[in-house]
Design a protein around this motif. Sequence first.
Motif, PDB file in Angstrom:
ATOM      1  N   LEU A  47       0.936  -1.232   0.117  1.00 45.04           N
ATOM      2  CA  LEU A  47       0.072   0.056   0.103  1.00 45.04           C
ATOM      3  C   LEU A  47       0.741   1.264  -0.173  1.00 45.04           C
ATOM      4  O   LEU A  47       0.527   2.160  -0.659  1.00 45.04           O
ATOM      5  N   VAL A  48       2.011   1.131   0.691  1.00 47.94           N
ATOM      6  CA  VAL A  48       2.854   2.272   0.799  1.00 47.94           C
ATOM      7  C   VAL A  48       3.635   2.384  -0.685  1.00 47.94           C
ATOM      8  O   VAL A  48       3.539   3.678  -1.221  1.00 47.94           O
ATOM      9  N   LEU A  49       3.879   1.257  -1.228  1.00 44.11           N
ATOM     10  CA  LEU A  49       4.646   1.509  -2.623  1.00 44.11           C
ATOM     11  C   LEU A  49       3.367   2.037  -3.705  1.00 44.11           C
ATOM     12  O   LEU A  49       3.998   2.781  -4.529  1.00 44.11           O
ATOM     13  N   ALA A  50       2.278   1.630  -3.508  1.00 41.31           N
ATOM     14  CA  ALA A  50       1.138   2.033  -4.411  1.00 41.31           C
ATOM     15  C   ALA A  50       0.997   3.733  -4.129  1.00 41.31           C
ATOM     16  O   ALA A  50       0.507   4.269  -5.103  1.00 41.31           O
ATOM     17  N   ALA A  51       1.097   4.161  -2.800  1.00 43.81           N
ATOM     18  CA  ALA A  51       0.937   5.551  -2.670  1.00 43.81           C
ATOM     19  C   ALA A  51       2.129   6.379  -3.417  1.00 43.81           C
ATOM     20  O   ALA A  51       1.956   7.282  -3.943  1.00 43.81           O
ATOM     21  N   VAL A  52       3.275   5.635  -3.273  1.00 40.50           N
ATOM     22  CA  VAL A  52       4.472   6.153  -4.028  1.00 40.50           C
ATOM     23  C   VAL A  52       4.393   6.409  -5.487  1.00 40.50           C
ATOM     24  O   VAL A  52       4.427   7.336  -5.947  1.00 40.50           O
ATOM     25  N   GLY A 109       3.633  23.099  -4.716  1.00 39.57           N
ATOM     26  CA  GLY A 109       3.401  21.773  -4.205  1.00 39.57           C
ATOM     27  C   GLY A 109       4.207  20.658  -4.600  1.00 39.57           C
ATOM     28  O   GLY A 109       4.751  19.784  -3.856  1.00 39.57           O
ATOM     29  N   VAL A 110       4.661  20.650  -5.913  1.00 45.11           N
ATOM     30  CA  VAL A 110       5.536  19.527  -6.569  1.00 45.11           C
ATOM     31  C   VAL A 110       6.896  19.729  -5.901  1.00 45.11           C
ATOM     32  O   VAL A 110       7.599  18.733  -5.385  1.00 45.11           O
ATOM     33  N   ALA A 111       7.508  20.987  -5.712  1.00 51.23           N
ATOM     34  CA  ALA A 111       8.695  21.217  -5.159  1.00 51.23           C
ATOM     35  C   ALA A 111       8.850  20.697  -3.556  1.00 51.23           C
ATOM     36  O   ALA A 111       9.802  19.826  -3.205  1.00 51.23           O
ATOM     37  N   VAL A 112       7.750  20.687  -2.724  1.00 48.36           N
ATOM     38  CA  VAL A 112       7.538  20.035  -1.397  1.00 48.36           C
ATOM     39  C   VAL A 112       7.712  18.718  -1.617  1.00 48.36           C
ATOM     40  O   VAL A 112       8.397  18.053  -0.739  1.00 48.36           O
ATOM     41  N   VAL A 113       6.751  17.912  -2.586  1.00 50.76           N
ATOM     42  CA  VAL A 113       6.848  16.663  -2.410  1.00 50.76           C
ATOM     43  C   VAL A 113       7.973  16.085  -2.902  1.00 50.76           C
ATOM     44  O   VAL A 113       8.532  15.152  -2.463  1.00 50.76           O
ATOM     45  N   GLN A 114       8.781  16.581  -3.826  1.00 51.76           N
ATOM     46  CA  GLN A 114      10.044  16.104  -4.472  1.00 51.76           C
ATOM     47  C   GLN A 114      11.174  16.123  -3.226  1.00 51.76           C
ATOM     48  O   GLN A 114      12.019  15.448  -3.353  1.00 51.76           O
ATOM     49  N   ALA A 115      10.921  17.358  -2.474  1.00 49.57           N
ATOM     50  CA  ALA A 115      11.888  17.452  -1.422  1.00 49.57           C
ATOM     51  C   ALA A 115      11.615  16.404  -0.199  1.00 49.57           C
ATOM     52  O   ALA A 115      12.659  15.912   0.294  1.00 49.57           O
ATOM     53  N   ALA A 116      10.437  15.979  -0.147  1.00 47.21           N
ATOM     54  CA  ALA A 116      10.205  14.987   0.791  1.00 47.21           C
ATOM     55  C   ALA A 116      10.314  13.539   0.496  1.00 47.21           C
ATOM     56  O   ALA A 116      10.614  12.857   1.689  1.00 47.21           O
ATOM     57  N   CYS A 117       9.859  13.211  -0.749  1.00 47.00           N
ATOM     58  CA  CYS A 117       9.624  11.843  -0.825  1.00 47.00           C
ATOM     59  C   CYS A 117      10.921  10.993  -0.934  1.00 47.00           C
ATOM     60  O   CYS A 117      10.803  10.029  -0.509  1.00 47.00           O
ATOM     61  N   PRO A 118      11.996  11.499  -1.252  1.00 44.20           N
ATOM     62  CA  PRO A 118      13.371  10.508  -1.129  1.00 44.20           C
ATOM     63  C   PRO A 118      13.697  10.083   0.324  1.00 44.20           C
ATOM     64  O   PRO A 118      13.897   8.784   0.587  1.00 44.20           O
ATOM     65  N   GLY A 119      13.431  11.000   1.241  1.00 46.08           N
ATOM     66  CA  GLY A 119      13.490  10.477   2.590  1.00 46.08           C
ATOM     67  C   GLY A 119      12.418   9.730   3.131  1.00 46.08           C
ATOM     68  O   GLY A 119      12.792   8.709   3.903  1.00 46.08           O
ATOM     69  N   LEU A 120      11.214   9.932   2.607  1.00 44.36           N
ATOM     70  CA  LEU A 120      10.136   9.018   2.869  1.00 44.36           C
ATOM     71  C   LEU A 120      10.492   7.610   2.319  1.00 44.36           C
ATOM     72  O   LEU A 120      10.264   6.612   3.208  1.00 44.36           O
ATOM     73  N   ILE A 121      10.988   7.469   1.259  1.00 45.63           N
ATOM     74  CA  ILE A 121      11.279   6.226   0.403  1.00 45.63           C
ATOM     75  C   ILE A 121      12.523   5.509   1.228  1.00 45.63           C
ATOM     76  O   ILE A 121      12.435   4.299   1.608  1.00 45.63           O
ATOM     77  N   LYS A 122      13.374   6.264   1.510  1.00 45.01           N
ATOM     78  CA  LYS A 122      14.537   5.661   2.467  1.00 45.01           C
ATOM     79  C   LYS A 122      14.042   5.218   3.549  1.00 45.01           C
ATOM     80  O   LYS A 122      14.457   4.047   4.163  1.00 45.01           O
ATOM     81  N   GLN A 123      12.987   5.990   4.309  1.00 46.41           N
ATOM     82  CA  GLN A 123      12.621   5.350   5.563  1.00 46.41           C
ATOM     83  C   GLN A 123      12.005   4.153   5.617  1.00 46.41           C
ATOM     84  O   GLN A 123      12.114   3.362   6.459  1.00 46.41           O
ATOM     85  N   GLU A 124      11.043   4.035   4.446  1.00 48.13           N
ATOM     86  CA  GLU A 124      10.240   2.859   4.360  1.00 48.13           C
ATOM     87  C   GLU A 124      10.715   1.736   3.659  1.00 48.13           C
ATOM     88  O   GLU A 124      10.295   0.620   3.863  1.00 48.13           O
ATOM     89  N   PHE A 125      11.731   2.031   2.703  1.00 47.99           N
ATOM     90  CA  PHE A 125      12.408   0.978   1.930  1.00 47.99           C
ATOM     91  C   PHE A 125      14.032   0.938   2.081  1.00 47.99           C
ATOM     92  O   PHE A 125      14.486   1.227   1.077  1.00 47.99           O
ATOM     93  N   PRO A 126      14.563   0.819   3.237  1.00 45.66           N
ATOM     94  CA  PRO A 126      15.862   1.103   3.379  1.00 45.66           C
ATOM     95  C   PRO A 126      16.659   0.036   2.654  1.00 45.66           C
ATOM     96  O   PRO A 126      17.797   0.105   2.326  1.00 45.66           O
ATOM     97  N   ARG A 127      16.028  -1.088   2.535  1.00 45.01           N
ATOM     98  CA  ARG A 127      17.017  -2.025   1.841  1.00 45.01           C
ATOM     99  C   ARG A 127      16.690  -1.918   0.273  1.00 45.01           C
ATOM    100  O   ARG A 127      17.205  -2.878  -0.644  1.00 45.01           O
ATOM    101  N   ARG A 128      15.758  -1.271  -0.404  1.00 41.37           N
ATOM    102  CA  ARG A 128      15.268  -1.144  -1.575  1.00 41.37           C
ATOM    103  C   ARG A 128      15.186   0.159  -2.295  1.00 41.37           C
ATOM    104  O   ARG A 128      14.190   0.441  -2.960  1.00 41.37           O
ATOM    105  N   VAL A 129      16.244   1.030  -1.831  1.00 38.75           N
ATOM    106  CA  VAL A 129      16.039   2.292  -1.922  1.00 38.75           C
ATOM    107  C   VAL A 129      15.939   2.518  -3.561  1.00 38.75           C
ATOM    108  O   VAL A 129      15.529   3.243  -4.238  1.00 38.75           O
ATOM    109  N   ALA A 130      17.182   1.894  -4.323  1.00 37.64           N
ATOM    110  CA  ALA A 130      17.376   2.111  -5.628  1.00 37.64           C
ATOM    111  C   ALA A 130      16.159   1.775  -6.355  1.00 37.64           C
ATOM    112  O   ALA A 130      15.837   2.669  -7.230  1.00 37.64           O
TER     113      ALA A 130
END
Length: 408
Positions: free
Chosen positions: A16-21, A117-138
């Motif tokens: 579900l997190v991946l679908a949101a991403v 709005g897009v600027a804030v999303v792009q700033a926040a999403c990489p950190g969120l992805i790293k938080q939620e998928f630490p072993r599958r960041v790439a």
Amino acid sequence: MAVGAHDADRAPPRWLVLAAVVAIGLNLRPFLTAVGPLAATIRAGTGLDYEGMAWLTLLPMLLMGLGAFAAPAIRQRLGARRAVLGALAMLGAGSALRALATDGALLVATAAVCGLGVAVVQAACPGLIKQEFPRRVAPVMGLYSAALMGGGALGAQIAPVIADLSGSWQEGLAWWALPVMAALGLAWRALPGPAGPAPATHATHRPARQLLRRRRTWMLMVCFGVMNGGYASLVAWLAPFYQQHGWSVARSGSLVAVMAIAQAAAALLLPTLAAARQDRRAWMAAALAMQAAGFAGLALWSEWSPYAWAAIGGAGLGGCFALYLVVALDHLPDPESAGALSALMQGGGFLLASLAPWITAALHSRTGDFMAGWWYHLGCVAFVAALTLRLNPARYAVSMTGAPSMAR
């Protein structure tokens, strides 16, 4: 500990997190790519000239650059979840307001709201992805990037259809508020709160101050920005270019869609092919060669195979975009410093890229055609290629840890 266990029990499933991403990524480019195919109608309805139309791309990309610089402060002050939810609401509101845009000033204002709005999303999403998928960041970052570019294809393809069915270019632009709101609902359900306390401000900003004293940081900014300027100009002017050659709105929009699809495919494929060796220059050279072929085709043989030039140029832009992100991370072993270098490269790069649509429009105003703009971008490709030759992995450590003077 009890609170942490309770939060873990309530954590949404990974799918579900991946679908949101993916849903978030799909919504970050249509507000840009929908404009080009409708440019002639928008100009007739608002009175904007080509340089005025350029602001619909220039201003959002300028805000994207500023957003990348602001990423550490945004993550600390709001947290990734609240930042993304608030920014999606802003993007949806900006898109919806386009239904009321009756003049150029209001339309440019909606572009600014969407871009912020897009600027804030792009700033926040990489950190969120790293938080939620630490072993599958790439791979997850690759999927997010592909969704982002695929959304651009949808915007270019669907906006002319909506405009034709409704008889209104405003509705052709404003319709994307609906999928943005759907993504907001999914993100509200799927995105978790912060994983722990935010890092100290000085720890976040210290690497950036040090990195700005290195010539390599500025070189990466310039390369990333000049290269992405080609994307910004194609998004803004590829469809109007072919409309000047007699193409319909829908058919010219399909060219932008083809470019974005090729861009997404290359962004996924080329980093995988380049993973075997740390020296990525051969694959970067291939991506730059595709860009050169695309711009040369538009300048010299525009009527011969337009879809081929759009696809080849798009693949070169997408592959180079992804490879430059990888190369920035390659320069430093420390994740905090490498992330800071990537943010600086994107921040300075998007600021520089935002100028490209205006430069192309100014050249059009002086020559009466977009040909001069395609030649300008062909020259930009040659410039970036010359600098890319310097990206020797054996010199990364020296380039980032040598004498701090920029005169080095």
